[in-house]
Design a protein around this motif. Structure first.
Motif, PDB file in Angstrom:
ATOM      1  N   LEU A 298      12.513   5.461   8.461  1.00 58.22           N
ATOM      2  CA  LEU A 298      12.170   4.549   9.549  1.00 58.22           C
ATOM      3  C   LEU A 298      13.429   4.010  10.226  1.00 58.22           C
ATOM      4  CD1 LEU A 298       9.187   2.639   7.922  1.00 58.22           C
ATOM      5  CD2 LEU A 298       9.105   3.888  10.089  1.00 58.22           C
ATOM      6  N   LEU A 299      14.431   3.654   9.438  1.00 59.25           N
ATOM      7  CA  LEU A 299      15.682   3.157  10.019  1.00 59.25           C
ATOM      8  C   LEU A 299      16.333   4.227  10.893  1.00 59.25           C
ATOM      9  CD1 LEU A 299      17.975   1.118  10.325  1.00 59.25           C
ATOM     10  CD2 LEU A 299      18.912   1.945   8.145  1.00 59.25           C
ATOM     11  N   ALA A 300      16.326   5.469  10.436  1.00 58.89           N
ATOM     12  CA  ALA A 300      16.922   6.545  11.236  1.00 58.89           C
ATOM     13  C   ALA A 300      16.204   6.702  12.567  1.00 58.89           C
ATOM     14  CB  ALA A 300      16.870   7.858  10.447  1.00 58.89           C
ATOM     15  N   ALA A 313      23.425  -6.289  14.817  1.00 58.49           N
ATOM     16  CA  ALA A 313      24.312  -6.139  13.661  1.00 58.49           C
ATOM     17  C   ALA A 313      24.000  -7.150  12.567  1.00 58.49           C
ATOM     18  CB  ALA A 313      25.773  -6.275  14.103  1.00 58.49           C
ATOM     19  N   ARG A 314      23.611  -8.377  12.945  1.00 57.18           N
ATOM     20  CA  ARG A 314      23.298  -9.393  11.938  1.00 57.18           C
ATOM     21  C   ARG A 314      22.079  -9.003  11.118  1.00 57.18           C
ATOM     22  NH1 ARG A 314      24.784 -14.618  12.644  1.00 57.18           N
ATOM     23  NH2 ARG A 314      24.245 -14.829  10.440  1.00 57.18           N
ATOM     24  N   LEU A 315      21.097  -8.342  11.754  1.00 60.27           N
ATOM     25  CA  LEU A 315      19.897  -7.910  11.041  1.00 60.27           C
ATOM     26  C   LEU A 315      20.124  -6.604  10.292  1.00 60.27           C
ATOM     27  CD1 LEU A 315      17.242  -8.746  13.781  1.00 60.27           C
ATOM     28  CD2 LEU A 315      17.583  -9.963  11.645  1.00 60.27           C
ATOM     29  N   LEU A 316      20.981  -5.753  10.822  1.00 56.31           N
ATOM     30  CA  LEU A 316      21.239  -4.468  10.168  1.00 56.31           C
ATOM     31  C   LEU A 316      22.103  -4.625   8.917  1.00 56.31           C
ATOM     32  CD1 LEU A 316      21.801  -2.118  13.223  1.00 56.31           C
ATOM     33  CD2 LEU A 316      19.989  -1.915  11.506  1.00 56.31           C
ATOM     34  N   PRO A 382       9.742   2.883  21.072  1.00 58.19           N
ATOM     35  CA  PRO A 382       9.646   4.305  21.405  1.00 58.19           C
ATOM     36  C   PRO A 382       9.552   5.201  20.175  1.00 58.19           C
ATOM     37  CG  PRO A 382      11.878   3.508  21.745  1.00 58.19           C
ATOM     38  CD  PRO A 382      11.028   2.307  21.496  1.00 58.19           C
ATOM     39  N   ALA A 383      10.002   4.713  19.011  1.00 53.87           N
ATOM     40  CA  ALA A 383       9.920   5.519  17.799  1.00 53.87           C
ATOM     41  C   ALA A 383       8.555   5.405  17.121  1.00 53.87           C
ATOM     42  CB  ALA A 383      11.013   5.092  16.822  1.00 53.87           C
TER      43      ALA A 383
END
Length: 471
Positions: A298-300, A313-316, A382-383
């Motif tokens: 899902l992340l990809a 970036a703070r959430l990733l 979109p994913a």
């Protein structure tokens, strides 16, 4: 001295409410309470210290060290009210209570999507925020001298100014039970904890995941091992690293990390031998590997569409931290791949197995919740990931409710539990305080590094740090 008339909040206080209610207490008790700014967060939020009493012995209580653990804010307000109402806690003990209202106010603001209710597991995880490891203000991955976060520097300065005989760090367990971690034993705390938990209907965590490899000092009371340097992956999953828990050890401070649960699970209090340890471990490990694989995919799919999210970036950062450690944890818990000679699992009770099951699910739920927020922040999907994330979050929350029996503990009861545990630690630590203690001198001098002092204490061997799994 009369009791203050502020009614207790039936929910967690926000950052702004903490400041307002503390100021109201000072206005009602100007002779006995003071409020001062001791630092400023990265986003410019004042960090406020509420002090009650005029005694020479200093107690320091730190609320909000983790952004998603808000019970400490309610607890410090309650402690202030108790100290103002009962002179035995101030004049009678020659003590001053110093209450840091929130160590990570910026992080607490990010949790306001669930903070004021309604309190459901789905609402919590879909709005959950906790920064990546390197942005958590209690940890000192580069030592005290290398502390870069202004929140961390503010706490270190307060510790060196006050030289407290007791520091309590107020944490919250989202699902599980209550327990205490100590840098030095406080004999008598375990039976008091048992009494408080029984009176308030709070389960004690007898096999805490946080303290899986730590020595026990009594049921649900654990000894924190001395700090050591570690790489990033080890630092995320092992708490035997330098931290603000140990920094004031040089001043003779004992630190108590007081954990209070939001959703209680009865099984974490079951100290009986498990029926089939290896089958349970395989199931937990298999589920963690499977769920981690789903989230990686899902992340990809999501990552290429996050350029439009201003603060992605703070959430990733925590997402990457969780996905980094999950495979290693699954291997360590699996009887087929872990349990080796280097770090064998300790003898496990039913409580330990319940805690491991809860912890594995917690890691993937937090990751899914952060990914859910990233997709929402992007404004489009979109994913096509959002329906799948919703399904996973609902399914995993249902497992907590139906499979683990998680039940909500009202905020007022959480705060009362934590308050009583802190008061017990205060009384026991005050008995231990040496007459020549330099607590409260404010000189800021020290006799060496925190880790060096810890290693020199009787019963603490240099290099004896053992691994601990912390999420």
């Amino acid at each position: 001295m009369g009791r203050c008339a502020l009614p207790p909040l039936p929910r967690y206080p926000t950052v702004d409410e903490l400041g307002a209610r503390a100021a109201a207490l000072v206005a009602r008790h100007p002779r006995d309470a003071r409020l001062r700014r001791v630092g400023t967060s990265r986003a410019g939020t004042p960090m406020l210290l509420l002090s009650v009493g005029h005694g020479s012995r200093q107690a320091l209580v730190v609320a909000g060290p983790h952004a998603n653990e808000p019970v400490g804010g309610a607890t410090v307000l309650r402690l202030a009210e108790r100290a103002l109402a009962d002179a035995r806690l101030t004049e009678g003990a020659d003590a001053t209570w110093n209450l840091l209202l929130c160590l990570d106010p910026d992080g607490l603001r990010r949790n306001e999507g669930w903070l004021t209710g309604p309190y459901s597991l789905g609402q919590y995880f879909r709005n959950f925020f906790r920064p990546g490891f390197l942005e958590q203000p209690e940890w000192l991955p580069d030592g005290a001298a290398g502390a870069a976060l202004p929140e961390t520097r503010a706490l270190l300065d307060v510790q060196d100014e006050l030289r407290p005989f007791l520091q309590c760090s107020l944490h919250g367990v989202d699902i599980g039970g209550g327990f205490v971690e100590l840098t030095r034993d406080l004999p008598g705390l375990a039976p008091r904890l048992a009494h408080i938990a029984a009176r308030l209907g709070v389960p004690r965590e007898l096999g805490a995941y946080d303290a899986l490899y730590w020595p026990g000092l009594g049921p649900a009371v654990y000894r924190i091992p001395p700090p050591r340097r570690a790489g990033l992956a080890a630092a995320i999953t092992e708490a035997a690293v330098e931290s603000t828990w140990f920094h004031p050890h040089r001043h003779g401070t004992v630190t108590a990390v007081v954990e209070a649960p939001m959703w209680g699970v009865a099984a974490v209090s079951d100290g009986s031998p498990p029926a089939d340890r290896d089958t349970a471990l395989r199931a937990v490990s298999r589920a963690l590997r499977h769920d981690t694989g789903l989230l990686r995919h899902l992340l990809a799919r999501i990552r290429p569409h996050l350029a439009v999210v201003p603060d992605a970036a703070r959430l990733l950062a925590p997402v990457d931290d969780y996905l980094l450690v999950c495979p290693g944890l699954a291997d360590a818990w699996d009887p087929e791949t872990g349990d080796g000679a280097a770090h064998p699992l300790p003898p496990l009770t039913t409580a330990h197995l319940a805690a491991l099951r809860i912890s594995g699910r917690r890691l993937v739920l937090r990751t899914a919740g952060l990914l859910h927020q990233l997709v929402r922040a992007a404004g489009r999907d979109p994913a096509g990931a959002l329906p799948e994330l919703d399904r996973l979050i609902d399914e995993w929350c249902a497992d907590y409710r139906d499979g683990c029996g998680a039940r909500w503990i009202p905020v007022a009861r959480q705060a009362e539990y934590q308050t009583r545990v802190v008061l017990s630690a205060f009384e026991l630590a005050a008995r231990q305080t040496r007459p020549c203690s330099s607590s409260g001198s404010g000189s800021g001098s020290n006799s060496g590094s925190g880790s060096g002092s810890a290693a020199a204490e009787p019963g603490w061997e240099a290099g004896a740090a053992v691994p601990m799994r912390r999420d």
